[in-house]
Design an enzyme around this catalytic site. Structure first.
Site, PDB file in Angstrom:
ATOM      1  N   GLY A 127       0.811  -1.214   0.000  1.00 27.05           N
ATOM      2  CA  GLY A 127       0.000   0.000   0.000  1.00 27.05           C
ATOM      3  C   GLY A 127       0.838   1.254   0.000  1.00 27.05           C
ATOM      4  O   GLY A 127       0.547   2.221  -0.719  1.00 27.05           O
ATOM      5  N   ASP A 128       1.900   1.264   0.784  1.00 26.87           N
ATOM      6  CA  ASP A 128       2.789   2.425   0.827  1.00 26.87           C
ATOM      7  C   ASP A 128       3.494   2.629  -0.513  1.00 26.87           C
ATOM      8  O   ASP A 128       3.560   3.750  -1.029  1.00 26.87           O
ATOM      9  CB  ASP A 128       3.843   2.242   1.927  1.00 26.87           C
ATOM     10  CG  ASP A 128       3.226   2.149   3.310  1.00 26.87           C
ATOM     11  OD1 ASP A 128       2.642   3.148   3.757  1.00 26.87           O
ATOM     12  OD2 ASP A 128       3.333   1.081   3.929  1.00 26.87           O
TER      13      ASP A 128
END
Length: 244
Positions: free
Chosen positions: A77-78
């Protein structure tokens, strides 16, 4: 150019939100990265990568059919949201170069991961069914799967959905390639467990190096399952000059 990664609302409290920045420098470009975006009911919620994977639906589609929804194993996600953020900044800089105008960029981790689910979105209108976990397989064709060789795991793939005869030849079963019962991707999926076991039996008798050589000779798709840093020290990663 300003980039911030606070929870929504924090930048405003600190007096460094976009409107405050724009009042000082009208053509400023500001980019915000958060879990759920700057607006909406979830805006003020905190998020880490695995929470974004769960909310986006990516985690539900990852893993084995009878197993639990599974995280990617990395800070997906990052990383993905960061790449979308960079794209937005680049477009904003290009726009600024042409017009002199600034822009505000709002990127959410969840939105970024939702953008990766194109296969799932297509599956509903095309097949009339909700996507489910399929492990390391691909609904578009079979064989695309993980197999265990003598010395480790590898990913094997059929190079042509409309003609799998070369794959069948590669595993020493040209009869399967000529059998009309396995002619189409759909027919092969109907026999997926049977074909998996046949290919697995063949793979277990060879090393990964042998499988790679055989698949290269037949124009089929092969990749070893790399493990950590040891798996990224091969020629593929260094030949471009961009490897570690």
């Amino acid at each position: 150019m300003v980039v911030e990664n606070f929870r929504p609302g924090v930048a405003k409290k600190l007096g460094i939100d976009y409107e405050a920045m724009k009042a000082v420098k009208p053509d400023i470009i500001m980019a915000s990265l958060s879990g759920y975006g700057q607006t909406g009911p979830y805006a003020t919620k905190g998020a880490f990568s695995n929470l974004a994977e769960a909310q986006s639906g990516l985690m539900y589609l990852t893993g084995w059919p009878k197993g639990l929804p599974t995280a990617s194993g990395v800070a997906f996600g990052d990383s993905v949201a960061g790449m979308f953020l960079v794209q937005g900044i680049m477009f904003a800089l290009f726009h600024h170069e042409r017009t002199g105008e600034g822009q505000y960029i709002d990127v959410a981790m969840v939105d970024s991961l939702v953008a990766l689910l194109q296969h799932g979105f297509a599956q509903v209108p095309v097949l009339g069914e909700e996507p489910e976990r399929v492990g390391n397989r691909d609904l578009a064709d079979y064989p695309y799967d993980t197999f265990q060789a003598k010395d480790g795991f590898c990913q094997l793939g059929n190079a042509s959905a409309s003609n799998w005869a070369p794959f069948a030849q590669a595993i020493g079963r040209p009869d399967l390639g000529a059998d009309p019962e396995y002619a189409t991707a759909g027919q092969r999926w109907a026999h997926v467990e049977e074909l998996h076991d046949i290919i697995q039996d063949w793979a277990s008798q060879h090393t990964r190096e042998e499988i790679e050589r055989i698949f290269n000779e037949h124009g089929q798709l092969y990749s070893p399952h790399s493990q950590g840093q040891r798996g990224h020290a091969g020629p593929t990663d260094s030949s471009s000059g961009d490897g570690p």
